[in-house]
Design a protein around this motif. Sequence first.
Motif, PDB file in Angstrom:
ATOM      1  N   LEU A 253       0.949  -1.127  -0.082  1.00 24.84           N
ATOM      2  CA  LEU A 253       0.093  -0.049   0.074  1.00 24.84           C
ATOM      3  C   LEU A 253       0.847   1.262   0.114  1.00 24.84           C
ATOM      4  O   LEU A 253       0.581   2.293  -0.741  1.00 24.84           O
ATOM      5  CB  LEU A 253      -1.035  -0.022   1.177  1.00 24.84           C
ATOM      6  N   SER A 254       2.013   1.139   0.608  1.00 24.50           N
ATOM      7  CA  SER A 254       2.782   2.359   0.652  1.00 24.50           C
ATOM      8  C   SER A 254       3.837   2.587  -0.399  1.00 24.50           C
ATOM      9  O   SER A 254       3.747   3.668  -0.957  1.00 24.50           O
ATOM     10  CB  SER A 254       3.693   2.487   2.038  1.00 24.50           C
ATOM     11  N   LEU A 255       3.768   1.475  -1.069  1.00 26.61           N
ATOM     12  CA  LEU A 255       4.496   1.708  -2.381  1.00 26.61           C
ATOM     13  C   LEU A 255       3.585   2.497  -3.378  1.00 26.61           C
ATOM     14  O   LEU A 255       3.944   3.296  -4.185  1.00 26.61           O
ATOM     15  CB  LEU A 255       5.358   0.429  -2.777  1.00 26.61           C
ATOM     16  N   ALA A 256       2.433   1.825  -3.466  1.00 25.97           N
ATOM     17  CA  ALA A 256       1.393   2.274  -4.613  1.00 25.97           C
ATOM     18  C   ALA A 256       1.027   3.750  -4.355  1.00 25.97           C
ATOM     19  O   ALA A 256       1.165   4.482  -5.011  1.00 25.97           O
ATOM     20  CB  ALA A 256       0.290   1.444  -4.381  1.00 25.97           C
ATOM     21  N   LEU A 257       0.926   4.111  -2.652  1.00 27.06           N
ATOM     22  CA  LEU A 257       0.641   5.322  -2.467  1.00 27.06           C
ATOM     23  C   LEU A 257       1.629   6.496  -2.587  1.00 27.06           C
ATOM     24  O   LEU A 257       1.507   7.508  -3.408  1.00 27.06           O
ATOM     25  CB  LEU A 257       0.041   5.418  -1.132  1.00 27.06           C
ATOM     26  N   GLY A 258       2.933   6.029  -2.378  1.00 26.64           N
ATOM     27  CA  GLY A 258       3.949   6.892  -2.468  1.00 26.64           C
ATOM     28  C   GLY A 258       4.150   7.262  -3.809  1.00 26.64           C
ATOM     29  O   GLY A 258       4.680   8.363  -4.079  1.00 26.64           O
ATOM     30  N   VAL A 259       4.527   6.112  -4.441  1.00 27.78           N
ATOM     31  CA  VAL A 259       4.958   6.400  -6.008  1.00 27.78           C
ATOM     32  C   VAL A 259       3.885   6.878  -6.682  1.00 27.78           C
ATOM     33  O   VAL A 259       4.324   8.078  -7.587  1.00 27.78           O
ATOM     34  CB  VAL A 259       5.348   4.815  -6.637  1.00 27.78           C
ATOM     35  N   GLY A 260       2.787   6.861  -6.570  1.00 30.07           N
ATOM     36  CA  GLY A 260       1.558   7.480  -7.427  1.00 30.07           C
ATOM     37  C   GLY A 260       1.649   8.920  -7.091  1.00 30.07           C
ATOM     38  O   GLY A 260       1.441   9.722  -8.000  1.00 30.07           O
ATOM     39  N   VAL A 261       1.676   9.418  -5.691  1.00 25.61           N
ATOM     40  CA  VAL A 261       1.413  10.688  -5.359  1.00 25.61           C
ATOM     41  C   VAL A 261       2.791  11.526  -5.959  1.00 25.61           C
ATOM     42  O   VAL A 261       2.682  12.474  -6.683  1.00 25.61           O
ATOM     43  CB  VAL A 261       1.470  11.076  -3.850  1.00 25.61           C
ATOM     44  N   VAL A 262       3.961  10.963  -5.642  1.00 28.52           N
ATOM     45  CA  VAL A 262       5.124  11.514  -6.257  1.00 28.52           C
ATOM     46  C   VAL A 262       5.308  11.827  -7.760  1.00 28.52           C
ATOM     47  O   VAL A 262       5.400  12.827  -8.337  1.00 28.52           O
ATOM     48  CB  VAL A 262       6.597  11.039  -5.708  1.00 28.52           C
ATOM     49  N   SER A 263       4.740  10.605  -8.563  1.00 34.34           N
ATOM     50  CA  SER A 263       4.500  10.780  -9.922  1.00 34.34           C
ATOM     51  C   SER A 263       3.803  11.830 -10.369  1.00 34.34           C
ATOM     52  O   SER A 263       4.130  12.653 -11.324  1.00 34.34           O
ATOM     53  CB  SER A 263       4.272   9.289 -10.357  1.00 34.34           C
ATOM     54  N   ILE A 264       2.604  11.966  -9.647  1.00 36.50           N
ATOM     55  CA  ILE A 264       1.766  12.912 -10.058  1.00 36.50           C
ATOM     56  C   ILE A 264       2.396  14.190  -9.999  1.00 36.50           C
ATOM     57  O   ILE A 264       2.044  15.524 -10.633  1.00 36.50           O
ATOM     58  CB  ILE A 264       0.304  12.822  -9.290  1.00 36.50           C
ATOM     59  N   LEU A 265       2.872  14.397  -8.816  1.00 36.95           N
ATOM     60  CA  LEU A 265       3.587  15.808  -8.409  1.00 36.95           C
ATOM     61  C   LEU A 265       4.785  16.178  -9.399  1.00 36.95           C
ATOM     62  O   LEU A 265       4.904  17.376  -9.812  1.00 36.95           O
ATOM     63  CB  LEU A 265       4.073  15.823  -6.954  1.00 36.95           C
ATOM     64  N   TYR A 266       5.747  15.138  -9.815  1.00 34.37           N
ATOM     65  CA  TYR A 266       6.619  15.354 -10.727  1.00 34.37           C
ATOM     66  C   TYR A 266       5.998  15.821 -12.099  1.00 34.37           C
ATOM     67  O   TYR A 266       6.531  16.777 -12.852  1.00 34.37           O
ATOM     68  CB  TYR A 266       7.404  14.231 -10.883  1.00 34.37           C
ATOM     69  N   MET A 267       4.814  15.194 -12.414  1.00 38.68           N
ATOM     70  CA  MET A 267       4.438  15.510 -13.680  1.00 38.68           C
ATOM     71  C   MET A 267       3.659  17.027 -13.721  1.00 38.68           C
ATOM     72  O   MET A 267       3.935  17.512 -14.687  1.00 38.68           O
ATOM     73  CB  MET A 267       3.482  14.453 -14.196  1.00 38.68           C
ATOM     74  N   GLY A 268       3.138  17.208 -12.647  1.00 38.35           N
ATOM     75  CA  GLY A 268       2.643  18.548 -12.432  1.00 38.35           C
ATOM     76  C   GLY A 268       3.405  19.709 -12.400  1.00 38.35           C
ATOM     77  O   GLY A 268       3.464  20.616 -13.208  1.00 38.35           O
ATOM     78  N   CYS A 269       4.681  19.494 -11.920  1.00 42.20           N
ATOM     79  CA  CYS A 269       5.722  20.345 -11.826  1.00 42.20           C
ATOM     80  C   CYS A 269       6.229  20.602 -13.237  1.00 42.20           C
ATOM     81  O   CYS A 269       6.624  21.825 -13.526  1.00 42.20           O
ATOM     82  CB  CYS A 269       7.014  20.041 -10.974  1.00 42.20           C
ATOM     83  N   ASN A 270       6.354  19.623 -14.267  1.00 36.79           N
ATOM     84  CA  ASN A 270       6.883  19.907 -15.221  1.00 36.79           C
ATOM     85  C   ASN A 270       5.923  20.351 -16.255  1.00 36.79           C
ATOM     86  O   ASN A 270       6.352  21.271 -17.284  1.00 36.79           O
ATOM     87  CB  ASN A 270       7.605  18.578 -16.076  1.00 36.79           C
ATOM     88  N   LEU A 271       4.714  20.156 -16.061  1.00 38.62           N
ATOM     89  CA  LEU A 271       3.582  20.976 -16.892  1.00 38.62           C
ATOM     90  C   LEU A 271       3.708  22.473 -16.357  1.00 38.62           C
ATOM     91  O   LEU A 271       3.507  23.369 -17.373  1.00 38.62           O
ATOM     92  CB  LEU A 271       2.273  20.349 -16.467  1.00 38.62           C
ATOM     93  N   VAL A 272       3.921  22.743 -15.195  1.00 39.63           N
ATOM     94  CA  VAL A 272       4.052  23.972 -14.885  1.00 39.63           C
ATOM     95  C   VAL A 272       5.189  24.907 -15.530  1.00 39.63           C
ATOM     96  O   VAL A 272       5.279  25.802 -15.950  1.00 39.63           O
ATOM     97  CB  VAL A 272       4.019  24.437 -13.274  1.00 39.63           C
ATOM     98  N   TYR A 273       6.339  24.070 -15.409  1.00 40.09           N
ATOM     99  CA  TYR A 273       7.517  24.606 -16.294  1.00 40.09           C
ATOM    100  C   TYR A 273       7.073  25.026 -17.786  1.00 40.09           C
ATOM    101  O   TYR A 273       7.613  26.005 -18.184  1.00 40.09           O
ATOM    102  CB  TYR A 273       8.501  23.705 -16.311  1.00 40.09           C
ATOM    103  N   LEU A 274       6.549  24.138 -18.313  1.00 40.58           N
ATOM    104  CA  LEU A 274       6.057  24.501 -19.705  1.00 40.58           C
ATOM    105  C   LEU A 274       5.147  25.656 -19.854  1.00 40.58           C
ATOM    106  O   LEU A 274       5.072  26.306 -20.991  1.00 40.58           O
ATOM    107  CB  LEU A 274       5.547  23.225 -20.441  1.00 40.58           C
ATOM    108  N   MET A 275       4.237  25.816 -18.739  1.00 39.95           N
ATOM    109  CA  MET A 275       3.139  27.115 -18.770  1.00 39.95           C
ATOM    110  C   MET A 275       4.031  28.310 -18.574  1.00 39.95           C
ATOM    111  O   MET A 275       3.502  29.186 -18.968  1.00 39.95           O
ATOM    112  CB  MET A 275       2.226  26.509 -17.718  1.00 39.95           C
ATOM    113  N   ALA A 276       5.142  27.989 -17.858  1.00 39.56           N
ATOM    114  CA  ALA A 276       5.748  29.235 -17.676  1.00 39.56           C
ATOM    115  C   ALA A 276       6.866  29.687 -18.346  1.00 39.56           C
ATOM    116  O   ALA A 276       7.478  31.181 -18.393  1.00 39.56           O
ATOM    117  CB  ALA A 276       6.277  29.234 -15.983  1.00 39.56           C
ATOM    118  N   LEU A 277       7.869  28.812 -18.869  1.00 42.45           N
ATOM    119  CA  LEU A 277       8.954  29.215 -19.677  1.00 42.45           C
ATOM    120  C   LEU A 277       8.874  28.521 -21.055  1.00 42.45           C
ATOM    121  O   LEU A 277       8.487  27.497 -21.104  1.00 42.45           O
ATOM    122  CB  LEU A 277      10.246  28.772 -18.929  1.00 42.45           C
TER     123      LEU A 277
END
Length: 464
Positions: A253-277
């Motif tokens: 459960l911790s593997l699924a939750l932890g990896v899932g949340v961090v992966s979403i955060l990473y994709m969100g950050c990179n989408l923000v980079y593309l929206m800003a620069l």
Amino acid sequence: MAQTEVKAPALVKGLGLLDATTLVMGSMIGSGVFIVAADISRQVQSPGLMMLTWVITAVLTIIAALSYGELSAAMPQAGGQYIYLREAFGPLYGFLYGWTFFTVIQTGTIAAVAVAFAKFLGVFVPAVSTTNWLFKIGPVGLNTQMIVAISIIVFLTWVNTKGLRAGAILQNVFTIAKVGALLGLIALGVTVGRRPEAITANFTDFWRSSGSPWDIIRILGVAMVGALFSSDSWHSVTLAAGEIRNPKRDLPLSLALGVGVVSILYMGCNLVYLMALPLNAIMNAPEDRVATAVISQILGPAATQVMAVAVMVSTFGCINGLVLCGARVYYAMAEDGLFFKAVKRVDPVHHTPYVSLWVQCFWACLLTLTGRYNDLLDYVIFAVLLFYVLTIVGLFVLRRTRPTMDRPYRAIGYPLLPAIYIVAGSVIEGLLLIYKPNYTWPGLILVLLGIPVYFLWKRQSVAG
């Protein structure tokens, strides 16, 4: 009268689901997500392929986490991946993983992340610098940045010798803080960081001229190195499996939750980079600090200090997770007679593998002093992915050789999803061998050097 046998001190089960999940997330989130987008974008030359790199990385990491969930629930022992490889293929394979893990993978990562912490501390304390030498004799010396990095490693090692809860509480606090920092970056980027010129430049021709299908596969395979390393160490919680209160439920459960949340955060950050620069600005961000460039547009000159604090919080928590979990591998190896006997000693009061922790600390500090840890990490790119692929192959092996093994959780999507990971990982390995030979062949040689070391160690153990 018969004497009562005195049991040797042992590790204690003191980690719950929150602790396990923050270990996954905290070990994954370091400084990579703030900087690697620059190098990835330079390689792919396309906003679409840049995002696809992170999407594929997220998918592969989640598949691996789901597969490891089955192995960890079935074999909830200290040592994690070392145990899985040993059980699937024999002690030699477990040793090769442990050998590489100790010499470079874990200790080199601890050294590199500690230096990253010290580097960003230098924003506030200019005396902390690579140019501020206390002494230097030829290529060897000691500067203030090294002193800070070593001090952090020693301090967090000491904290983790004082009990499992001490390290776990520290991990919880800093993981929550760094997740908050990433959420803050995403929120600011979406609400006030968007720039019409960046959105037009990046999303009008999102995929651009990406070439033939083979060109796309080749470019993505090589470019994924940065994304994969930013997402690495997700399996750290399995190394401390022997200290989780309800491992059969909490590990998968911790593997699924932890990896899932961090992966979403990473994709969100990179989408923000593309929206800003615009992509060109991402590619040429000063010192590759893409996140700082984005925040600079929002906060102005204060951005440097804000991002320095965010990276320091992120790296501090990451080091703690790496220190806590890594020591459990050498402890498991010593239990099998494949590492120094003293390393399996457990503190009778705090129930921590204190010798293992200090041995790991010593080697990580030594790598910090060499200043070559980043080169070493580049060399083990191939080895890290190789062991992931081998471990998931081990899932198939154990299903066949030990069908009656108790499996409280079975990998979702088996056999298709694990097979996809094995094929994709093998393709990436092949591409790295062809297109980055200077980095991959030394890593493979390092792994192979463990073979004679294994047989020498076995011979010495038998003779002893």
